[in-house]
Design a protein around this motif. Structure first.
Motif, PDB file in Angstrom:
ATOM      1  N   ASP A 173      -1.651 -39.250 -29.220  1.00  0.00           N
ATOM      2  CA  ASP A 173      -2.050 -40.044 -30.384  1.00  0.00           C
ATOM      3  C   ASP A 173      -2.819 -41.298 -29.993  1.00  0.00           C
ATOM      4  O   ASP A 173      -3.597 -41.818 -30.808  1.00  0.00           O
ATOM      5  CB  ASP A 173      -0.816 -40.447 -31.203  1.00  0.00           C
ATOM      6  CG  ASP A 173      -0.158 -39.255 -31.886  1.00  0.00           C
ATOM      7  OD1 ASP A 173      -0.837 -38.210 -31.993  1.00  0.00           O
ATOM      8  OD2 ASP A 173       1.004 -39.378 -32.294  1.00  0.00           O
ATOM      9  N   VAL A 174      -2.612 -41.796 -28.784  1.00  0.00           N
ATOM     10  CA  VAL A 174      -3.261 -43.054 -28.393  1.00  0.00           C
ATOM     11  C   VAL A 174      -4.214 -42.865 -27.218  1.00  0.00           C
ATOM     12  O   VAL A 174      -4.768 -43.840 -26.712  1.00  0.00           O
ATOM     13  CB  VAL A 174      -2.203 -44.118 -28.021  1.00  0.00           C
ATOM     14  CG1 VAL A 174      -1.313 -44.418 -29.218  1.00  0.00           C
ATOM     15  CG2 VAL A 174      -1.370 -43.686 -26.823  1.00  0.00           C
ATOM     16  N   MET A 175      -4.411 -41.623 -26.790  1.00  0.00           N
ATOM     17  CA  MET A 175      -5.241 -41.356 -25.617  1.00  0.00           C
ATOM     18  C   MET A 175      -6.377 -40.412 -25.984  1.00  0.00           C
ATOM     19  O   MET A 175      -6.134 -39.289 -26.423  1.00  0.00           O
ATOM     20  CB  MET A 175      -4.381 -40.751 -24.501  1.00  0.00           C
ATOM     21  CG  MET A 175      -5.139 -40.440 -23.230  1.00  0.00           C
ATOM     22  SD  MET A 175      -4.030 -39.928 -21.888  1.00  0.00           S
ATOM     23  CE  MET A 175      -3.090 -38.617 -22.670  1.00  0.00           C
ATOM     24  N   PRO A 176      -7.617 -40.839 -25.816  1.00  0.00           N
ATOM     25  CA  PRO A 176      -8.739 -39.949 -26.117  1.00  0.00           C
ATOM     26  C   PRO A 176      -8.778 -38.759 -25.168  1.00  0.00           C
ATOM     27  O   PRO A 176      -8.298 -38.840 -24.028  1.00  0.00           O
ATOM     28  CB  PRO A 176      -9.970 -40.849 -25.935  1.00  0.00           C
ATOM     29  CG  PRO A 176      -9.510 -41.947 -25.016  1.00  0.00           C
ATOM     30  CD  PRO A 176      -8.062 -42.165 -25.338  1.00  0.00           C
ATOM     31  N   SER A 177      -9.344 -37.655 -25.627  1.00  0.00           N
ATOM     32  CA  SER A 177      -9.351 -36.430 -24.824  1.00  0.00           C
ATOM     33  C   SER A 177     -10.081 -36.611 -23.511  1.00  0.00           C
ATOM     34  O   SER A 177      -9.687 -36.044 -22.490  1.00  0.00           O
ATOM     35  CB  SER A 177      -9.988 -35.296 -25.623  1.00  0.00           C
ATOM     36  OG  SER A 177     -11.324 -35.619 -25.982  1.00  0.00           O
ATOM     37  N   TRP A 178     -11.144 -37.440 -23.507  1.00  0.00           N
ATOM     38  CA  TRP A 178     -11.900 -37.615 -22.263  1.00  0.00           C
ATOM     39  C   TRP A 178     -11.070 -38.338 -21.198  1.00  0.00           C
ATOM     40  O   TRP A 178     -11.295 -38.169 -20.013  1.00  0.00           O
ATOM     41  CB  TRP A 178     -13.209 -38.365 -22.519  1.00  0.00           C
ATOM     42  CG  TRP A 178     -13.097 -39.665 -23.272  1.00  0.00           C
ATOM     43  CD1 TRP A 178     -13.280 -39.855 -24.605  1.00  0.00           C
ATOM     44  CD2 TRP A 178     -12.782 -40.960 -22.733  1.00  0.00           C
ATOM     45  NE1 TRP A 178     -13.094 -41.186 -24.946  1.00  0.00           N
ATOM     46  CE2 TRP A 178     -12.795 -41.879 -23.813  1.00  0.00           C
ATOM     47  CE3 TRP A 178     -12.506 -41.421 -21.455  1.00  0.00           C
ATOM     48  CZ2 TRP A 178     -12.535 -43.233 -23.641  1.00  0.00           C
ATOM     49  CZ3 TRP A 178     -12.239 -42.777 -21.279  1.00  0.00           C
ATOM     50  CH2 TRP A 178     -12.259 -43.659 -22.374  1.00  0.00           C
ATOM     51  N   PHE A 179     -10.095 -39.130 -21.623  1.00  0.00           N
ATOM     52  CA  PHE A 179      -9.239 -39.791 -20.640  1.00  0.00           C
ATOM     53  C   PHE A 179      -8.065 -38.907 -20.254  1.00  0.00           C
ATOM     54  O   PHE A 179      -7.572 -38.976 -19.124  1.00  0.00           O
ATOM     55  CB  PHE A 179      -8.727 -41.125 -21.189  1.00  0.00           C
ATOM     56  CG  PHE A 179      -7.964 -41.920 -20.156  1.00  0.00           C
ATOM     57  CD1 PHE A 179      -8.593 -42.410 -19.030  1.00  0.00           C
ATOM     58  CD2 PHE A 179      -6.602 -42.152 -20.306  1.00  0.00           C
ATOM     59  CE1 PHE A 179      -7.892 -43.131 -18.069  1.00  0.00           C
ATOM     60  CE2 PHE A 179      -5.896 -42.867 -19.356  1.00  0.00           C
ATOM     61  CZ  PHE A 179      -6.546 -43.360 -18.233  1.00  0.00           C
ATOM     62  N   ALA A 180      -7.611 -38.057 -21.168  1.00  0.00           N
ATOM     63  CA  ALA A 180      -6.526 -37.114 -20.853  1.00  0.00           C
ATOM     64  C   ALA A 180      -6.946 -36.226 -19.687  1.00  0.00           C
ATOM     65  O   ALA A 180      -6.136 -35.900 -18.810  1.00  0.00           O
ATOM     66  CB  ALA A 180      -6.178 -36.279 -22.076  1.00  0.00           C
ATOM     67  N   ASN A 181      -8.208 -35.833 -19.654  1.00  0.00           N
ATOM     68  CA  ASN A 181      -8.710 -35.035 -18.540  1.00  0.00           C
ATOM     69  C   ASN A 181      -8.549 -35.783 -17.226  1.00  0.00           C
ATOM     70  O   ASN A 181      -8.159 -35.210 -16.200  1.00  0.00           O
ATOM     71  CB  ASN A 181     -10.188 -34.695 -18.756  1.00  0.00           C
ATOM     72  CG  ASN A 181     -10.399 -33.761 -19.925  1.00  0.00           C
ATOM     73  OD1 ASN A 181      -9.505 -33.011 -20.297  1.00  0.00           O
ATOM     74  ND2 ASN A 181     -11.587 -33.799 -20.516  1.00  0.00           N
ATOM     75  N   TYR A 182      -8.841 -37.082 -17.254  1.00  0.00           N
ATOM     76  CA  TYR A 182      -8.744 -37.869 -16.026  1.00  0.00           C
ATOM     77  C   TYR A 182      -7.299 -37.971 -15.548  1.00  0.00           C
ATOM     78  O   TYR A 182      -7.018 -37.846 -14.354  1.00  0.00           O
ATOM     79  CB  TYR A 182      -9.309 -39.273 -16.225  1.00  0.00           C
ATOM     80  CG  TYR A 182      -9.113 -40.138 -15.001  1.00  0.00           C
ATOM     81  CD1 TYR A 182      -9.911 -39.971 -13.876  1.00  0.00           C
ATOM     82  CD2 TYR A 182      -8.087 -41.080 -14.946  1.00  0.00           C
ATOM     83  CE1 TYR A 182      -9.715 -40.717 -12.737  1.00  0.00           C
ATOM     84  CE2 TYR A 182      -7.879 -41.836 -13.809  1.00  0.00           C
ATOM     85  CZ  TYR A 182      -8.700 -41.651 -12.705  1.00  0.00           C
ATOM     86  OH  TYR A 182      -8.480 -42.393 -11.563  1.00  0.00           O
TER      87      TYR A 182
END
Length: 278
Positions: free
Chosen positions: A82-91
């Motif tokens: 909910d607080v993490m964008p998908s592009w950062f979840a990949n990282y």
């Protein structure tokens, strides 16, 4: 990793993506996405492909099936979706898998070395409108990421920070003082290397903004360069691009003060704060 292994097995068997897709009742495009790791894996599909590719080694078959199950399991960080964008979840997923992370930072202490109070100040910077619960979740995510440095087989972290990072009073002097003391503690850990780029150094000509280099134990995963922007991120994995950033990082480590000087530079930063106190 699983996608790469399936691709190599298919090519070794001389089977086209179209024929592989027919075997699993899917399109050629679906097989391509599987081999690139861009879609999930159905265990039945993996089993059928292993059969088609002639996998006879039962131990290897078991390993690959276990890998397919692991690939579908959400990581611990998924609960922060909910607080993490998908592009950062990949990282974050790559960070967990990495054995070596090299980072250059010019504005802030890298997230993996931040105290909770410092992290909170960074999260709220320019975003005072965020609900307290969201701020708490973002800080918790950042602190939880640090477990890769203390797990039984910890990742190695090599950080180069600009001296301005030590002088920028993020969160106020008390928060910054605690943060620098935190860096002193971390810099003494065997898996962490910390260097400071002093103002007296002109740095490295090819260096721009902050970036990270991630390396993995499994040869199926190439080194990756991660460059974060305000609302997105860039991932580079082409050999020529990665090599350029490796050269930049090497130049930065040479231009920065040697590791042996890090403790003294951190102590100097603390001393300056003590002098400024009324």
């Amino acid at each position: 990793m699983l996608g790469g292994q399936l691709r190599r097995m298919r090519e070794s068997a001389g089977i086209s993506r179209a024929d592989a897709g027919w075997q699993i009742r899917a399109s050629e495009s679906k097989v391509s996405r599987m081999e690139l790791g861009r879609v999930g894996f159905k265990e039945r599909d993996v089993s059928d492909l292993l059969e088609l590719y002639g996998m006879a080694d039962e131990d290897e078959r078991f390993r690959l099936m276990e890998l397919s199950r692991a690939a579908n399991n959400p990581g611990w960080w998924s609960r922060y979706g909910d607080v993490m964008p998908s592009w950062f979840a990949n990282y974050v997923g790559l960070e967990v898998a990495a054995t070596l992370i090299r980072t250059y930072e010019v504005m802030f202490v890298p997230g993996l070395l931040q105290t909770e109070e410092y992290a909170r100040s960074v999260v709220q910077m320019g975003k005072s409108f965020l609900p307290h619960q969201e701020v708490d979740q973002r800080v918790e995510l950042r602190v939880t990421r640090q477990q890769i440095l203390t797990r039984p087989n910890p990742a190695r972290l090599w950080v180069v920070i600009d001296e301005s990072v030590l002088r920028r009073p993020v969160g106020g002097e008390d928060v910054m003082r605690a943060q620098i003391e935190h860096l002193l503690k971390w810099s003494q850990q065997p898996n962490i290397t910390l260097q400071v780029m002093p103002f007296s150094s002109v740095g490295y000509p090819g260096a721009g903004g902050a970036f990270s280099l991630l390396r993995f134990a499994d040869g199926d995963l190439p080194d990756i360069v991660y460059i974060e922007h305000a609302a997105s991120a860039v991932y580079l994995d082409k050999l020529e691009e990665v090599d350029e950033y490796v050269a930049i990082m090497e130049g930065l480590t040479i231009s920065a003060a040697p590791v042996s000087a890090t403790e003294g530079l951190l102590e100097e930063a603390l001393a300056r704060m003590r002098v400024r106190r009324p």
